[in-house]
Scaffold this motif. Structure first.
Motif, PDB file in Angstrom:
ATOM      1  N   ARG A  87     -13.606  31.020  81.737  1.00 56.47           N
ATOM      2  CA  ARG A  87     -13.555  31.910  80.697  1.00 56.47           C
ATOM      3  C   ARG A  87     -14.856  31.695  79.807  1.00 56.47           C
ATOM      4  NH1 ARG A  87      -7.190  33.072  79.257  1.00 56.47           N
ATOM      5  NH2 ARG A  87      -6.849  34.587  80.867  1.00 56.47           N
ATOM      6  N   GLU A  88     -15.603  30.802  80.360  1.00 56.87           N
ATOM      7  CA  GLU A  88     -16.863  30.218  79.451  1.00 56.87           C
ATOM      8  C   GLU A  88     -18.068  30.439  80.405  1.00 56.87           C
ATOM      9  OE1 GLU A  88     -16.967  27.927  75.824  1.00 56.87           O
ATOM     10  OE2 GLU A  88     -17.882  26.311  77.350  1.00 56.87           O
ATOM     11  N   LEU A  89     -19.218  30.979  79.694  1.00 57.06           N
ATOM     12  CA  LEU A  89     -20.516  30.890  80.371  1.00 57.06           C
ATOM     13  C   LEU A  89     -21.650  29.981  79.452  1.00 57.06           C
ATOM     14  CD1 LEU A  89     -22.297  33.868  82.463  1.00 57.06           C
ATOM     15  CD2 LEU A  89     -23.371  32.754  80.745  1.00 57.06           C
ATOM     16  N   GLY A  90     -22.221  28.972  79.995  1.00 57.77           N
ATOM     17  CA  GLY A  90     -22.727  28.243  79.178  1.00 57.77           C
ATOM     18  C   GLY A  90     -24.530  28.365  79.664  1.00 57.77           C
ATOM     19  N   ILE A  91     -25.623  28.353  78.995  1.00 57.19           N
ATOM     20  CA  ILE A  91     -26.883  28.391  79.171  1.00 57.19           C
ATOM     21  C   ILE A  91     -27.505  27.241  78.493  1.00 57.19           C
ATOM     22  CG2 ILE A  91     -29.072  29.631  79.610  1.00 57.19           C
ATOM     23  CD1 ILE A  91     -27.222  32.129  79.572  1.00 57.19           C
ATOM     24  N   PHE A 151     -26.720  27.317  74.637  1.00 58.12           N
ATOM     25  CA  PHE A 151     -25.869  28.627  73.910  1.00 58.12           C
ATOM     26  C   PHE A 151     -24.895  28.981  75.271  1.00 58.12           C
ATOM     27  CE2 PHE A 151     -30.118  29.736  75.144  1.00 58.12           C
ATOM     28  CZ  PHE A 151     -29.952  30.635  76.273  1.00 58.12           C
ATOM     29  N   GLY A 152     -24.156  29.996  74.859  1.00 54.15           N
ATOM     30  CA  GLY A 152     -23.283  30.680  75.804  1.00 54.15           C
ATOM     31  C   GLY A 152     -22.072  31.336  75.205  1.00 54.15           C
ATOM     32  N   GLY A 164      -6.825  42.726  70.712  1.00 53.92           N
ATOM     33  CA  GLY A 164      -6.609  41.048  70.327  1.00 53.92           C
ATOM     34  C   GLY A 164      -7.877  40.294  70.962  1.00 53.92           C
ATOM     35  N   ASP A 165      -8.537  40.848  71.961  1.00 53.22           N
ATOM     36  CA  ASP A 165      -9.575  40.203  72.677  1.00 53.22           C
ATOM     37  C   ASP A 165     -10.771  39.638  71.866  1.00 53.22           C
ATOM     38  OD1 ASP A 165      -7.747  40.727  74.723  1.00 53.22           O
ATOM     39  OD2 ASP A 165      -9.289  41.764  76.055  1.00 53.22           O
ATOM     40  N   GLU A 166     -11.134  38.453  72.046  1.00 52.57           N
ATOM     41  CA  GLU A 166     -12.382  38.153  71.667  1.00 52.57           C
ATOM     42  C   GLU A 166     -13.397  37.575  72.316  1.00 52.57           C
ATOM     43  OE1 GLU A 166     -10.613  36.136  67.311  1.00 52.57           O
ATOM     44  OE2 GLU A 166     -11.496  34.995  68.760  1.00 52.57           O
ATOM     45  N   LEU A 167     -14.830  37.557  71.947  1.00 54.18           N
ATOM     46  CA  LEU A 167     -15.787  37.028  72.553  1.00 54.18           C
ATOM     47  C   LEU A 167     -16.588  36.053  71.469  1.00 54.18           C
ATOM     48  CD1 LEU A 167     -17.646  39.871  74.633  1.00 54.18           C
ATOM     49  CD2 LEU A 167     -16.582  37.635  75.574  1.00 54.18           C
ATOM     50  N   ARG A 168     -16.823  34.948  71.848  1.00 52.84           N
ATOM     51  CA  ARG A 168     -17.222  33.883  70.651  1.00 52.84           C
ATOM     52  C   ARG A 168     -18.501  33.492  71.362  1.00 52.84           C
ATOM     53  NH1 ARG A 168     -14.039  31.512  66.816  1.00 52.84           N
ATOM     54  NH2 ARG A 168     -12.049  32.459  66.683  1.00 52.84           N
ATOM     55  N   VAL A 169     -19.770  33.761  70.804  1.00 50.77           N
ATOM     56  CA  VAL A 169     -21.141  33.435  71.182  1.00 50.77           C
ATOM     57  C   VAL A 169     -21.317  32.410  70.533  1.00 50.77           C
ATOM     58  CG1 VAL A 169     -23.538  34.524  71.374  1.00 50.77           C
ATOM     59  CG2 VAL A 169     -21.544  35.915  71.679  1.00 50.77           C
ATOM     60  N   TRP A 170     -21.774  31.390  71.032  1.00 48.62           N
ATOM     61  CA  TRP A 170     -21.956  29.944  70.333  1.00 48.62           C
ATOM     62  C   TRP A 170     -23.307  29.428  70.714  1.00 48.62           C
ATOM     63  CZ3 TRP A 170     -22.858  26.211  74.436  1.00 48.62           C
ATOM     64  CH2 TRP A 170     -22.488  26.621  75.592  1.00 48.62           C
ATOM     65  N   GLN A 171     -23.812  28.567  69.943  1.00 47.91           N
ATOM     66  CA  GLN A 171     -25.169  28.230  70.101  1.00 47.91           C
ATOM     67  C   GLN A 171     -25.367  26.675  69.236  1.00 47.91           C
ATOM     68  OE1 GLN A 171     -26.433  31.914  67.736  1.00 47.91           O
ATOM     69  NE2 GLN A 171     -28.234  30.378  67.318  1.00 47.91           N
ATOM     70  N   TYR A 172     -26.135  25.827  69.877  1.00 48.60           N
ATOM     71  CA  TYR A 172     -26.393  24.690  69.019  1.00 48.60           C
ATOM     72  C   TYR A 172     -27.723  25.041  68.305  1.00 48.60           C
ATOM     73  CZ  TYR A 172     -22.530  22.313  71.502  1.00 48.60           C
ATOM     74  OH  TYR A 172     -21.360  22.039  71.949  1.00 48.60           O
ATOM     75  N   GLY A 173     -27.865  25.260  67.112  1.00 48.76           N
ATOM     76  CA  GLY A 173     -29.044  25.203  66.261  1.00 48.76           C
ATOM     77  C   GLY A 173     -29.411  26.895  66.304  1.00 48.76           C
ATOM     78  N   GLY A 174     -30.487  27.113  65.772  1.00 45.25           N
ATOM     79  CA  GLY A 174     -31.436  28.374  65.967  1.00 45.25           C
ATOM     80  C   GLY A 174     -30.796  29.390  64.751  1.00 45.25           C
TER      81      GLY A 174
END
Length: 352
Positions: free
Chosen positions: A175-179, A343-344, A282-292
Motif C-alpha cells: 500500500r505504499e510506493l516510494g521513490i 518522496f512517495g 473514507g479512502d485516503e492517499l498520503r503523498v509524503w516527502q522529505y523536504g522541498g
C-alpha cells in the motif's frame, strides 16, 4: 504461487516496460523505462482474506479487484506526446525556467536556442531520457528497482552543459510506493540541479468531490506566466489567501489551482504529508516527502480527462529556481557530489 514480489518485462507499444506484482495479487505497478515513468499503480481496497473465505490463495488472488490510484499515460502515443507530464520525473529542474534562459557560473545559458516564439520550457529532460534497470530485489513484502540514465551530458541538451548520472529507486509495497532520486555530478564543473515528481492521483471520483489537506504555511505568488515574483514578493503567508489555505482539510469543489506551496510542516516521522481523501468512501492517499515544496495542479488544461485527477507534485525547488539568486547555493551540485530527494505515496483505504 510465488511467495515474493514478481518483476516481469513488457511493452507499451514499442516502449519497454516493467511490471511489479505482489505475491498475493493485491498490488501492482507498471513502469516505462522511458523517463523511469510510473504508468499505473493499483492496490486492492480490501485487506487479505476480506474478499473471500477461499482457503486456496491462488483462487483468492484471481478474485482480487484492484483500484487504480494514478492517472498515467494510457498508450505509447500519449507518453511520447508528454501531454500533462503524467508521473514524469523532473530533473535537472522542475517546472518552468523563465524564457528558457538562465545565468550560472558567470555564463548565460539558453535552453531553446534559436527559438523566437513560445519560449516555454519546463520539467527538465529526465522524463524522456532512456533508463535501464541496474538492480532489482524482491521479498515477500516489497520490491525495489534501481533505474539509471547517463544521458545528461554536455552537448546532449542545449543550454545544460553539465554531466550528471541519475539513479531512480522505486520501492513498491502493498500500500505504499516510494521513490528516491539520486543525482551524481560526474563532470568537472558545479552544476545547477533540482528534481521532483509530477504524478496525477485519483480516488475513482471527480476531484471536485475530494478533500485536500496541504501542510503548507506559504504560497508562492506568480505572474500571469506562472513565474514567481521576485524576492520576498513571491512569499505570501496563507493567512492572507484563505481561498488557497488547505492546512485544514477542505473540499476542492471548483477550485482551479496551478501553484506551489512551501514552508511545509513535517509530521512525526520527519516527512510532510499532503492528504487527498474521498469523504464518500473514507479512502485516503498520503503523498509524503522529505523536504522541498508541494506543487498542486487541478488538471484544468489536460488534453484528456480534465479534472478527473489531481497532480500533487513533490519538488525540491520552486518554479524558475535557476533564475533566483537566493536558491543558487541550494541548487549547486559540486563535482563528485551526490544529492538525494525522497518522496512517495501511501494508500489508506477505509476500514468501514
Amino acid at each position: 504461487m510465488a511467495d515474493t514480489y514478481q518483476i516481469t518485462e513488457g511493452r507499451l507499444g514499442e516502449e519497454p516496460t516493467v511490471t511489479v506484482s505482489a505475491p498475493d495479487g493485491r498490488a501492482r505497478a507498471v513502469l516505462a523505462l522511458r523517463g523511469a515513468t510510473l504508468l499505473s499503480w493499483q492496490v486492492a481496497r480490501e485487506a487479505p482474506g476480506q474478499l473471500t473465505e477461499q482457503k486456496d490463495l491462488t483462487e483468492q488472488k484471481e478474485l482480487t479487484e484492484l483500484t487504480e490510484l494514478t492517472d498515467g499515460y494510457r498508450d505509447e502515443t500519449e507518453m511520447l506526446s508528454q501531454d500533462g507530464v503524467r508521473a514524469g520525473l523532473l530533473a535537472p529542474f522542475p517546472n518552468r525556467v523563465a524564457d528558457g534562459r538562465y545565468r550560472y557560473g558567470g555564463r548565460d545559458h539558453d535552453l531553446l536556442p534559436g527559438r523566437l516564439a513560445d519560449r516555454t520550457v519546463y520539467h527538465g529532460f529526465a522524463r524522456e531520457a532512456p533508463f535501464r534497470i541496474v538492480a532489482a530485489t524482491t521479498t515477500a513484502d516489497s520490491a525495489r528497482l534501481l533505474l539509471r540514465t547517463t544521458s545528461l551530458r554536455p552537448g546532449r541538451y542545449p543550454g545544460y552543459p553539465f554531466a550528471l548520472d541519475l539513479d531512480v529507486e522505486y520501492t513498491i509495497g502493498r500500500r505504499e510506493l516510494g521513490i528516491e532520486i539520486r543525482a551524481t555530478n560526474v563532470g568537472e564543473t558545479t552544476a545547477p540541479y533540482a528534481s521532483g515528481w509530477h504524478p496525477y492521483f485519483t480516488l475513482s471520483r471527480p476531484i471536485d468531490d475530494l478533500v485536500l489537506q496541504i501542510p503548507a504555511h506559504t504560497l508562492i505568488r506568480t505572474d500571469a506566466s506562472l513565474i514567481p515574483l521576485r524576492g520576498e514578493e513571491a512569499l505570501l503567508p496563507l493567512d492572507r489567501r484563505p481561498d488557497m489555505d488547505f492546512r485544514t482539510p477542505r473540499k476542492l469543489g471548483d477550485a482551479v489551482i496551478d501553484a506551489c506551496f512551501t514552508d511545509l510542516a513535517p509530521g512525526p516521522a520527519g516527512r510532510s504529508e499532503t492528504v487527498l481523501s474521498d469523504p464518500a468512501s473514507g479512502d485516503e492517499l498520503r503523498v509524503w516527502q522529505y523536504g522541498g515544496n508541494m506543487h498542486v495542479f487541478t488538471g484544468d488544461t489536460l488534453a484528456r480527462d480534465r479534472r478527473a485527477s489531481i497532480a500533487l507534485e513533490p519538488v525540491e525547488a520552486t518554479t524558475d529556481a535557476f533564475n533566483r539568486p537566493e536558491h543558487a547555493t541550494a541548487l549547486s551540485l559540486e563535482p563528485r557530489r551526490q544529492r538525494k530527494f525522497r518522496f512517495g505515496v501511501t494508500y489508506l483505504p477505509s476500514t468501514h
